[in-house]
Write a protein that holds these residues in place. Sequence first.
Motif, PDB file in Angstrom:
ATOM      1  N   ALA A 206       0.831  -1.208   0.000  1.00  0.00           N
ATOM      2  CA  ALA A 206       0.000   0.000   0.000  1.00  0.00           C
ATOM      3  C   ALA A 206       0.861   1.252   0.000  1.00  0.00           C
ATOM      4  O   ALA A 206       0.559   2.235  -0.696  1.00  0.00           O
ATOM      5  CB  ALA A 206      -0.933  -0.009   1.210  1.00  0.00           C
ATOM      6  N   ALA A 207       1.960   1.231   0.777  1.00  0.00           N
ATOM      7  CA  ALA A 207       2.865   2.387   0.800  1.00  0.00           C
ATOM      8  C   ALA A 207       3.529   2.575  -0.562  1.00  0.00           C
ATOM      9  O   ALA A 207       3.670   3.709  -1.049  1.00  0.00           O
ATOM     10  CB  ALA A 207       3.919   2.213   1.885  1.00  0.00           C
ATOM     11  N   LEU A 208       3.930   1.484  -1.194  1.00  0.00           N
ATOM     12  CA  LEU A 208       4.530   1.584  -2.523  1.00  0.00           C
ATOM     13  C   LEU A 208       3.526   2.098  -3.549  1.00  0.00           C
ATOM     14  O   LEU A 208       3.883   2.854  -4.460  1.00  0.00           O
ATOM     15  CB  LEU A 208       5.064   0.219  -2.953  1.00  0.00           C
ATOM     16  N   ASP A 209       2.284   1.719  -3.395  1.00  0.00           N
ATOM     17  CA  ASP A 209       1.254   2.207  -4.311  1.00  0.00           C
ATOM     18  C   ASP A 209       1.052   3.717  -4.143  1.00  0.00           C
ATOM     19  O   ASP A 209       0.900   4.442  -5.137  1.00  0.00           O
ATOM     20  CB  ASP A 209      -0.059   1.454  -4.059  1.00  0.00           C
ATOM     21  N   ARG A 210       1.081   4.181  -2.890  1.00  0.00           N
ATOM     22  CA  ARG A 210       0.950   5.623  -2.666  1.00  0.00           C
ATOM     23  C   ARG A 210       2.157   6.368  -3.236  1.00  0.00           C
ATOM     24  O   ARG A 210       2.020   7.452  -3.818  1.00  0.00           O
ATOM     25  CB  ARG A 210       0.792   5.908  -1.169  1.00  0.00           C
ATOM     26  N   PHE A 211       3.349   5.786  -3.076  1.00  0.00           N
ATOM     27  CA  PHE A 211       4.537   6.414  -3.642  1.00  0.00           C
ATOM     28  C   PHE A 211       4.453   6.463  -5.169  1.00  0.00           C
ATOM     29  O   PHE A 211       4.788   7.479  -5.792  1.00  0.00           O
ATOM     30  CB  PHE A 211       5.790   5.642  -3.218  1.00  0.00           C
ATOM     31  N   GLU A 227       8.661  22.433 -12.307  1.00  0.00           N
ATOM     32  CA  GLU A 227       9.597  22.040 -11.255  1.00  0.00           C
ATOM     33  C   GLU A 227      10.751  21.172 -11.748  1.00  0.00           C
ATOM     34  O   GLU A 227      11.687  20.902 -10.988  1.00  0.00           O
ATOM     35  CB  GLU A 227       8.847  21.302 -10.145  1.00  0.00           C
ATOM     36  N   GLY A 228      10.678  20.720 -13.007  1.00  0.00           N
ATOM     37  CA  GLY A 228      11.723  19.854 -13.513  1.00  0.00           C
ATOM     38  C   GLY A 228      11.541  18.410 -13.047  1.00  0.00           C
ATOM     39  O   GLY A 228      10.587  18.067 -12.349  1.00  0.00           O
ATOM     40  N   ILE A 229      12.475  17.547 -13.421  1.00  0.00           N
ATOM     41  CA  ILE A 229      12.445  16.142 -13.008  1.00  0.00           C
ATOM     42  C   ILE A 229      12.867  16.050 -11.542  1.00  0.00           C
ATOM     43  O   ILE A 229      13.865  16.648 -11.142  1.00  0.00           O
ATOM     44  CB  ILE A 229      13.391  15.307 -13.881  1.00  0.00           C
ATOM     45  N   PRO A 230      12.124  15.295 -10.716  1.00  0.00           N
ATOM     46  CA  PRO A 230      12.487  15.202  -9.300  1.00  0.00           C
ATOM     47  C   PRO A 230      13.847  14.527  -9.107  1.00  0.00           C
ATOM     48  O   PRO A 230      14.176  13.566  -9.808  1.00  0.00           O
ATOM     49  CB  PRO A 230      11.347  14.369  -8.693  1.00  0.00           C
ATOM     50  N   ASP A 231      14.633  15.051  -8.166  1.00  0.00           N
ATOM     51  CA  ASP A 231      15.924  14.446  -7.872  1.00  0.00           C
ATOM     52  C   ASP A 231      15.770  13.398  -6.783  1.00  0.00           C
ATOM     53  O   ASP A 231      14.662  13.107  -6.317  1.00  0.00           O
ATOM     54  CB  ASP A 231      16.949  15.512  -7.480  1.00  0.00           C
ATOM     55  N   ALA A 232      16.875  12.801  -6.364  1.00  0.00           N
ATOM     56  CA  ALA A 232      16.832  11.724  -5.373  1.00  0.00           C
ATOM     57  C   ALA A 232      16.226  12.187  -4.060  1.00  0.00           C
ATOM     58  O   ALA A 232      15.481  11.440  -3.408  1.00  0.00           O
ATOM     59  CB  ALA A 232      18.243  11.162  -5.151  1.00  0.00           C
ATOM     60  N   GLN A 233      16.540  13.411  -3.633  1.00  0.00           N
ATOM     61  CA  GLN A 233      15.996  13.917  -2.379  1.00  0.00           C
ATOM     62  C   GLN A 233      14.478  14.077  -2.469  1.00  0.00           C
ATOM     63  O   GLN A 233      13.762  13.837  -1.492  1.00  0.00           O
ATOM     64  CB  GLN A 233      16.663  15.243  -2.019  1.00  0.00           C
ATOM     65  N   ALA A 234      13.990  14.460  -3.634  1.00  0.00           N
ATOM     66  CA  ALA A 234      12.534  14.565  -3.806  1.00  0.00           C
ATOM     67  C   ALA A 234      11.874  13.196  -3.694  1.00  0.00           C
ATOM     68  O   ALA A 234      10.778  13.064  -3.132  1.00  0.00           O
ATOM     69  CB  ALA A 234      12.220  15.205  -5.157  1.00  0.00           C
ATOM     70  N   LEU A 235      12.541  12.171  -4.224  1.00  0.00           N
ATOM     71  CA  LEU A 235      12.011  10.817  -4.099  1.00  0.00           C
ATOM     72  C   LEU A 235      11.954  10.385  -2.643  1.00  0.00           C
ATOM     73  O   LEU A 235      10.997   9.733  -2.203  1.00  0.00           O
ATOM     74  CB  LEU A 235      12.866   9.833  -4.903  1.00  0.00           C
ATOM     75  N   VAL A 236      12.976  10.755  -1.879  1.00  0.00           N
ATOM     76  CA  VAL A 236      13.001  10.415  -0.456  1.00  0.00           C
ATOM     77  C   VAL A 236      11.825  11.079   0.254  1.00  0.00           C
ATOM     78  O   VAL A 236      11.155  10.457   1.087  1.00  0.00           O
ATOM     79  CB  VAL A 236      14.335  10.835   0.179  1.00  0.00           C
ATOM     80  N   ARG A 237      11.574  12.342  -0.067  1.00  0.00           N
ATOM     81  CA  ARG A 237      10.460  13.046   0.577  1.00  0.00           C
ATOM     82  C   ARG A 237       9.122  12.409   0.198  1.00  0.00           C
ATOM     83  O   ARG A 237       8.236  12.260   1.047  1.00  0.00           O
ATOM     84  CB  ARG A 237      10.488  14.527   0.189  1.00  0.00           C
ATOM     85  N   VAL A 243       4.859   6.681   3.344  1.00  0.00           N
ATOM     86  CA  VAL A 243       4.886   5.797   4.512  1.00  0.00           C
ATOM     87  C   VAL A 243       3.986   6.340   5.613  1.00  0.00           C
ATOM     88  O   VAL A 243       3.300   5.590   6.316  1.00  0.00           O
ATOM     89  CB  VAL A 243       6.324   5.629   5.015  1.00  0.00           C
ATOM     90  N   GLN A 244       3.959   7.661   5.739  1.00  0.00           N
ATOM     91  CA  GLN A 244       3.207   8.278   6.834  1.00  0.00           C
ATOM     92  C   GLN A 244       1.759   8.582   6.470  1.00  0.00           C
ATOM     93  O   GLN A 244       0.939   8.791   7.361  1.00  0.00           O
ATOM     94  CB  GLN A 244       3.885   9.570   7.267  1.00  0.00           C
ATOM     95  N   ALA A 245       1.447   8.605   5.164  1.00  0.00           N
ATOM     96  CA  ALA A 245       0.112   9.003   4.745  1.00  0.00           C
ATOM     97  C   ALA A 245      -0.918   7.967   5.132  1.00  0.00           C
ATOM     98  O   ALA A 245      -0.637   6.759   5.099  1.00  0.00           O
ATOM     99  CB  ALA A 245       0.093   9.225   3.238  1.00  0.00           C
ATOM    100  N   PRO A 246      -2.131   8.388   5.474  1.00  0.00           N
ATOM    101  CA  PRO A 246      -3.208   7.422   5.740  1.00  0.00           C
ATOM    102  C   PRO A 246      -3.509   6.616   4.494  1.00  0.00           C
ATOM    103  O   PRO A 246      -3.294   7.072   3.373  1.00  0.00           O
ATOM    104  CB  PRO A 246      -4.408   8.315   6.121  1.00  0.00           C
ATOM    105  N   SER A 247      -3.982   5.413   4.699  1.00  0.00           N
ATOM    106  CA  SER A 247      -4.318   4.554   3.582  1.00  0.00           C
ATOM    107  C   SER A 247      -5.352   5.217   2.694  1.00  0.00           C
ATOM    108  O   SER A 247      -6.343   5.769   3.169  1.00  0.00           O
ATOM    109  CB  SER A 247      -4.851   3.201   4.083  1.00  0.00           C
ATOM    110  N   GLY A 248      -5.126   5.158   1.385  1.00  0.00           N
ATOM    111  CA  GLY A 248      -6.065   5.726   0.436  1.00  0.00           C
ATOM    112  C   GLY A 248      -5.712   7.113  -0.031  1.00  0.00           C
ATOM    113  O   GLY A 248      -6.285   7.621  -0.981  1.00  0.00           O
ATOM    114  N   SER A 249      -4.749   7.779   0.643  1.00  0.00           N
ATOM    115  CA  SER A 249      -4.325   9.119   0.230  1.00  0.00           C
ATOM    116  C   SER A 249      -3.019   9.026  -0.539  1.00  0.00           C
ATOM    117  O   SER A 249      -2.245   8.096  -0.361  1.00  0.00           O
ATOM    118  CB  SER A 249      -4.148  10.030   1.445  1.00  0.00           C
ATOM    119  N   ALA A 250      -2.791   9.969  -1.405  1.00  0.00           N
ATOM    120  CA  ALA A 250      -1.579   9.964  -2.232  1.00  0.00           C
ATOM    121  C   ALA A 250      -0.769  11.214  -1.932  1.00  0.00           C
ATOM    122  O   ALA A 250      -1.272  12.333  -2.104  1.00  0.00           O
ATOM    123  CB  ALA A 250      -1.956   9.927  -3.716  1.00  0.00           C
ATOM    124  N   PRO A 251       0.454  11.085  -1.434  1.00  0.00           N
ATOM    125  CA  PRO A 251       1.273  12.237  -1.126  1.00  0.00           C
ATOM    126  C   PRO A 251       1.734  12.927  -2.397  1.00  0.00           C
ATOM    127  O   PRO A 251       1.831  12.312  -3.459  1.00  0.00           O
ATOM    128  CB  PRO A 251       2.458  11.640  -0.359  1.00  0.00           C
TER     129      PRO A 251
END
Length: 252
Positions: A206-211, A227-237, A243-251
Motif C-alpha cells: 500500500a505504501a509503494l502504491d501511494r509512492f 519544477e523539472g524532473i524530481p531528484d533523489a531527495q525529492a524521491l526520499v520526501r 509511509v506516513q500518509a493514511p491509507s487511500g491518500s496519495a502524497p
Amino acid sequence: MSEDEDLIRTRNTRTGEARKIDEWSVQLPGGQRARFDVTMRYEHGICLFGLRSDHPDFGDVHLVDSDMNSLRAALGAEVRRVIEGRLSEGWLPSAQLEVRHHLKDRSISAADLEFSLRLRLRAVDLLDAPPSGNFPTVTVRDPHRQERVTLRAHSEDFAALKPRSGKLTDPEVMAWLSSPVSRDEPSGLGRTVRPGSGAEERALLAALDRFASALSDRLAPDRVAREGIPDAQALVRMMDCAVQAPSGSAPT
C-alpha cells in the motif's frame, strides 16, 4: 397420511444395492479433489440419496438423506470439518512475497532506459517443516495447487546451475528438473514466505502504491515544466510521505 395415500403402493423395482446416479467433487487445499458418488435407493417406499467416496479423508463419511439439497448441505459441513481439522494439521497460514526489479538498457541511445518494479503477494499455507534441499526450499499450497518453492534473494543468480547438456536420464539433469529452482527465472527474483496474515506485506504494498501515485503525479507534464524532473531527495520526501500518509491518500 390420508386414507387415499395409504391405498397407494409403489412397486419398487430398484432392489439390491444403491445405484450411482451422479458424481460430486470437492476442491481441497493444494489443488486436490475429493470425488463422491451420489447413490439412490428405495427403503419402505421412500427414495433415499447417499454419498460415498474413496478419498482417504472421507472414507468414513456416510451421509443419507431423502432431500438432495439437505444432503449437499451436510456434505459441505463435513468438508469444512475435514479441512479445518485433518487437512490443516502441520500447515500455517502464511504470506508469500516475490519481488522483481530491472533497469533495462534498450541500447538505442543514452535516454533509452526502462525501469520496472513488481511485487506479488500471495496468501498460502506453509508446511511447518525446516527448509530442505541444496537451497532453502519450502512447501506451500493454495486452493488450487501445492508446490515447493525456493526462498531466494533478488541478487542470487542460478543460471550456472543449469546443466549445459546431457540426456534426460542423466542424474545431474534429473536433479535439476526435479528442483523448484528450474521453474524460476535464473536471476532477478526474490522470494520470502512468512507465517502470518500478511498484514505487514499488504501495508508495504500500500505504501509503494501511494509512492507510485505521487511519483506519477509529480511527472505530469505541467509539474515537470514548472519544477523539472524530481531528484533523489525529492524521491526520499515522497516515500517518507507515502509511509506516513493514511491509507487511500496519495502524497505529493
